[in-house]
Design a protein around this motif. Structure first.
Motif, PDB file in Angstrom:
ATOM      1  N   GLU A 227      -1.500  -5.498  -3.605  1.00  0.00           N
ATOM      2  CA  GLU A 227      -1.131  -4.101  -3.836  1.00  0.00           C
ATOM      3  C   GLU A 227       0.260  -3.800  -3.296  1.00  0.00           C
ATOM      4  O   GLU A 227       1.040  -3.072  -3.930  1.00  0.00           O
ATOM      5  N   VAL A 228       0.578  -4.388  -2.119  1.00  0.00           N
ATOM      6  CA  VAL A 228       1.917  -4.173  -1.558  1.00  0.00           C
ATOM      7  C   VAL A 228       2.988  -4.733  -2.493  1.00  0.00           C
ATOM      8  O   VAL A 228       4.030  -4.101  -2.737  1.00  0.00           O
ATOM      9  N   LEU A 229       2.731  -5.932  -3.029  1.00  0.00           N
ATOM     10  CA  LEU A 229       3.703  -6.522  -3.955  1.00  0.00           C
ATOM     11  C   LEU A 229       3.841  -5.686  -5.224  1.00  0.00           C
ATOM     12  O   LEU A 229       4.950  -5.507  -5.752  1.00  0.00           O
ATOM     13  N   GLN A 230       2.706  -5.179  -5.724  1.00  0.00           N
ATOM     14  CA  GLN A 230       2.766  -4.348  -6.923  1.00  0.00           C
ATOM     15  C   GLN A 230       3.499  -3.041  -6.656  1.00  0.00           C
ATOM     16  O   GLN A 230       4.275  -2.562  -7.495  1.00  0.00           O
ATOM     17  N   LEU A 231       3.224  -2.460  -5.451  1.00  0.00           N
ATOM     18  CA  LEU A 231       3.939  -1.235  -5.105  1.00  0.00           C
ATOM     19  C   LEU A 231       5.433  -1.499  -4.945  1.00  0.00           C
ATOM     20  O   LEU A 231       6.272  -0.668  -5.319  1.00  0.00           O
ATOM     21  N   ASN A 232       5.743  -2.663  -4.380  1.00  0.00           N
ATOM     22  CA  ASN A 232       7.159  -2.981  -4.182  1.00  0.00           C
ATOM     23  C   ASN A 232       7.888  -3.157  -5.519  1.00  0.00           C
ATOM     24  O   ASN A 232       9.091  -2.898  -5.620  1.00  0.00           O
ATOM     25  N   ARG A 255      13.300  -1.482   2.607  1.00  0.00           N
ATOM     26  CA  ARG A 255      12.107  -1.326   3.456  1.00  0.00           C
ATOM     27  C   ARG A 255      10.875  -1.938   2.799  1.00  0.00           C
ATOM     28  O   ARG A 255      10.034  -2.551   3.466  1.00  0.00           O
ATOM     29  N   GLY A 256      10.762  -1.821   1.485  1.00  0.00           N
ATOM     30  CA  GLY A 256       9.636  -2.434   0.777  1.00  0.00           C
ATOM     31  C   GLY A 256       9.644  -3.944   0.908  1.00  0.00           C
ATOM     32  O   GLY A 256       8.598  -4.575   1.103  1.00  0.00           O
ATOM     33  N   ASN A 257      10.822  -4.547   0.821  1.00  0.00           N
ATOM     34  CA  ASN A 257      10.912  -6.002   1.001  1.00  0.00           C
ATOM     35  C   ASN A 257      10.525  -6.417   2.424  1.00  0.00           C
ATOM     36  O   ASN A 257       9.874  -7.438   2.630  1.00  0.00           O
ATOM     37  N   CYS A 260       6.781  -6.359   2.650  1.00  0.00           N
ATOM     38  CA  CYS A 260       6.204  -7.525   1.964  1.00  0.00           C
ATOM     39  C   CYS A 260       6.323  -8.773   2.825  1.00  0.00           C
ATOM     40  O   CYS A 260       5.376  -9.574   2.917  1.00  0.00           O
ATOM     41  N   ARG A 261       7.493  -8.961   3.450  1.00  0.00           N
ATOM     42  CA  ARG A 261       7.641 -10.132   4.326  1.00  0.00           C
ATOM     43  C   ARG A 261       6.696 -10.053   5.524  1.00  0.00           C
ATOM     44  O   ARG A 261       6.129 -11.064   5.952  1.00  0.00           O
ATOM     45  N   LEU A 262       6.528  -8.853   6.075  1.00  0.00           N
ATOM     46  CA  LEU A 262       5.613  -8.681   7.205  1.00  0.00           C
ATOM     47  C   LEU A 262       4.179  -9.038   6.815  1.00  0.00           C
ATOM     48  O   LEU A 262       3.488  -9.779   7.537  1.00  0.00           O
ATOM     49  N   VAL A 263       3.735  -8.550   5.678  1.00  0.00           N
ATOM     50  CA  VAL A 263       2.360  -8.834   5.227  1.00  0.00           C
ATOM     51  C   VAL A 263       2.190 -10.322   4.938  1.00  0.00           C
ATOM     52  O   VAL A 263       1.184 -10.936   5.308  1.00  0.00           O
ATOM     53  N   SER A 264       3.200 -10.944   4.289  1.00  0.00           N
ATOM     54  CA  SER A 264       3.110 -12.381   3.994  1.00  0.00           C
ATOM     55  C   SER A 264       3.061 -13.196   5.285  1.00  0.00           C
ATOM     56  O   SER A 264       2.309 -14.176   5.396  1.00  0.00           O
ATOM     57  N   GLY A 265       3.854 -12.803   6.290  1.00  0.00           N
ATOM     58  CA  GLY A 265       3.820 -13.515   7.572  1.00  0.00           C
ATOM     59  C   GLY A 265       2.469 -13.376   8.261  1.00  0.00           C
ATOM     60  O   GLY A 265       1.957 -14.349   8.830  1.00  0.00           O
TER      61      GLY A 265
END
Length: 671
Positions: A227-232, A255-257, A260-265
């Motif tokens: 969902e974060v990637l889709q929102l981004n 900020r969206g990127n 996304c990096r935070l969630v992926s980490g």
């Protein structure tokens, strides 16, 4: 010795020869003088008889050799008179003397033998008596000994028996004790085994739950990441609105990127560690909320810019209206196409704000609620007055507890709850917590009960109906009946409902200058705690519960009330709400959810009431309004949209709106 002396043969004593010699010698001496004188011969017999008497008298005492010699000498002296000398000079024994001596000897022996027999007899008798006495004594002693022995044996037997019984009792007690200990140990072991088994099962269950929760959290992380990637992807840094060239979205994109990096980490770290923890899920959800807030802020910025642009255009247009006054007046008299619910609406130019009449109605209800709160200020601010504080507590319990008891129960029990609430509002005494409570106890009590009762009805929709959808109908029928008898409760109910769910107006609050983000989120209906906004799923669930309760109230009436009067807030208000919702720009995830809940609960009643117009409205939703909702809905928000789409297609295909689940049938009131 006596028996030996009596039974032995008679023998001459070894001193017999000596006695005879002695006797012969004495006799010869006496004979010589006697020969010379004859008269001296006469005393001889006397001497002989006396000597015999001496011998006889001395014989019993002759036990020693000396005593034996004395009779021999006496005998010899007596025999001298009996002897005669033969011619050769040897003395010859006279026959009479010999016979006399022999007789004396025999007599002595006979006497001695008789004495011996008598002594023996006496001795035998004495011995027999002694033996009998000894025998009797021995018998008595033997009897006493036997009795003593028997007594000892009996005592020993009793002692042995007592010892055996005691040892048997002790052994039995020990055995019972051992059995009890065994049972206790067996019980303890069984308990321990059962506890161990339960512990093992609990551990297995906890492990299974932990794995399931871990897998669920992992799936949740993946869905959040998606969902974060889709929102981004919705944030386009190169986006430029044709009317808003100055709007720059690069900051939102950066900020969206980062999010996304935070969630992926986070997902990468949890995958290496195993299953994610609740903190990881909370962090990712917080990142998702931040991303949603970012999208919302971006949309609000665009909307604010669009609104600002529109205001500028309106100002420019007003400048031109001075020259085109007549034409502008004609436009003002023409009805807006968006207000014609049954006709064809334009695809562009829908409202962002609610109609002025609707906002005036909304503000009147809020003002009435504030006036009601001010009217019972003495009760609400009773910190120091214990009596008023006690009345406040009892009134609040009497007003709210019956509403909490409403559920899918029998109609008779529902009627008891309705009567209890109605009696309280009518000024009658009711029982609450074992005490009698009435609104006449305080001048401000009735307003307080009105306010708390209306608030409790909205709370039930927000909590109970949100969790159990079919409970909307029994709560709604009681609320509708109370509303009909006490209209002020209905007004306060609408005020509470509009404040907690502005979409029930419908009304989309705008972000004003100087309003904080937390305050604006509360205006939108979100619950904010410790600067954290509630999750979207919980927010939609609460809004859904309140809309369902509202949709149930407008179609239900209390069956035991006045059927001739009109509904205090009937289906016409539901039709107005639906028309105004379709005249306003849709909101992602919210509009689809509320329209679906409203039509699922109230669609059947609206279909029966408005018939053809209702189906025109349904076609309008499918053909024109649904594409608008779909255009603003992200892939992570497609769940509510797909449910709404499926509901529309089924209803239009079957030409029928099904009865809602949990609707009150006539049989409910007969139970």
């Amino acid at each position: 010795d006596i028996l030996a002396g009596c039974m032995s043969p008679l023998l001459l004593s070894p001193y017999s020869g000596w006695v005879l010699d002695k006797v012969v010698g004495q006799s010869a001496q006496e004979i010589e003088p006697s020969g010379s004188s004859t008269p001296k011969e006469s005393p001889a017999p006397t001497n002989q008889s006396s000597s015999l008497e001496k011998i006889t008298a001395a014989s019993p005492q002759g036990s020693s050799p000396l005593s034996s010699t004395e009779p021999s000498e006496a005998k010899g002296n007596d025999d001298l008179n009996l002897l005669e000398m033969d011619q050769e000079g040897f003395p010859a024994l006279l026959p009479s003397k010999a016979t006399e001596v022999e007789g004396c000897i025999r007599m002595y022996e006979e006497i001695h033998r008789l004495k011996g027999k008598e002594g023996l007899r006496q001795r035998q008798e004495q011995q027999e008596q002694m033996v009998r006495a000894v025998f009797d004594l021995a018998n008595e002693q033997l009897k006493r000994f036997d009795e003593l022995k028997e007594l000892k044996q009996h005592q020993e037997f009793q002692d042995l028996q007592e010892v055996m019984e005691k040892s048997s009792r002790e052994a039995q007690g020990q055995q019972e004790k051992l059995k009890e200990e065994h049972r206790h140990r067996a019980k303890v072991l069984n308990l321990k085994l059962r506890e161990a088994e339960q512990q093992r099962q609990r551990q297995e269950e906890l492990e299974r739950l932990r794995k399931e929760e871990g897998q669920e959290r992992l799936r949740r992380l993946y869905s959040i990441q998606e969902e974060v990637l889709q929102l981004n992807q919705q944030i386009d840094p190169n986006y430029r609105h044709k009317d808003l060239p100055k709007v720059d979205l690069s900051a939102y994109s950066n900020r969206g990127n980062q999010i996304c990096r935070l969630v992926s980490g986070l997902i990468r770290t949890t995958s290496e560690r195993g299953f994610p923890t609740q903190g990881d899920v909370a962090n990712t959800e917080q990142a998702l909320q931040e991303m949603r807030g970012l999208i919302s802020s971006m949309q609000q910025e665009i909307a604010a810019a669009v609104e600002e642009k529109r205001r500028r255009d309106e100002e420019e247009e007003r400048q031109k209206q001075k020259e085109l006054l007549k034409k502008e007046q004609m436009k003002a008299q023409t009805p807006a196409p968006a207000q014609q619910s049954g006709g064809k609406q334009q695809k562009e130019g829908l409202q962002v704000k609610a109609e002025e009449s609707t906002m005036r109605w909304y503000q009147q209800l809020q003002d009435a609620a504030e006036q009601c709160v001010a009217s019972f200020s003495e009760i609400s601010n009773c910190k120091d007055n214990n009596e008023v504080k006690k009345i406040k507590t009892e009134l609040q319990k009497a007003a709210t507890i019956p509403v909490s008891q409403i559920s899918r129960i029998a109609g008779s029990q529902l009627r008891e709850i309705f009567d209890k609430i109605n009696n309280l509002l009518s000024g009658k005494s009711v029982q609450s917590g074992g005490r009698s409570v009435s609104v006449t106890q305080h001048p401000q009590a009735l307003d307080f009960v009105y306010y708390k009762l209306a608030e409790k009805f909205v709370n039930q929709g927000e909590e109970e109906v949100a969790s159990h959808r079919d409970s909307a109908f029994p709560i709604a029928v009681v609320a509708s009946g109370i509303w009909e008898l006490h209209p002020r409760v209905g007004d306060l109910f609408l005020a509470h409902l509009h404040k907690r769910c502005p979409y029930s107006v419908p009304f989309y609050p705008a972000l004003k200058a100087g309003t904080s983000m937390e305050e604006y989120q509360r205006m939108l209906g979100y619950q904010v705690k410790d600067s954290k906004m509630e999750q979207q799923d919980r927010f939609l669930k609460r809004m859904s519960g309140m809309i369902r309760l509202y949709a149930a109230i407008i179609q239900l009436r209390w069956p035991y009330g006045n059927k001739q009067g009109t509904h205090p807030h009937g289906l016409n208000h539901g039709w107005r709400w639906l028309a105004q919702m379709l005249n306003m720009e849709p909101l992602a995830d919210v509009t689809a959810t509320l329209l679906f809940d409203f039509l699922e609960v109230c669609g059947n009643a609206l279909m029966k009431q408005y018939q053809v117009q209702f189906w025109k409205m349904m076609l309008l939703i499918r053909e024109d309004y649904f594409p608008r909702i779909e255009a603003i809905t992200s892939s992570g928000q497609m769940g509510s949209l797909m449910r709404f789409k499926q509901f529309l297609e089924e209803c239009l295909q079957q030409k029928e709106i099904p009865l809602p689940k949990g609707a009150l049938h006539p049989s409910f009131w007969r139970s």
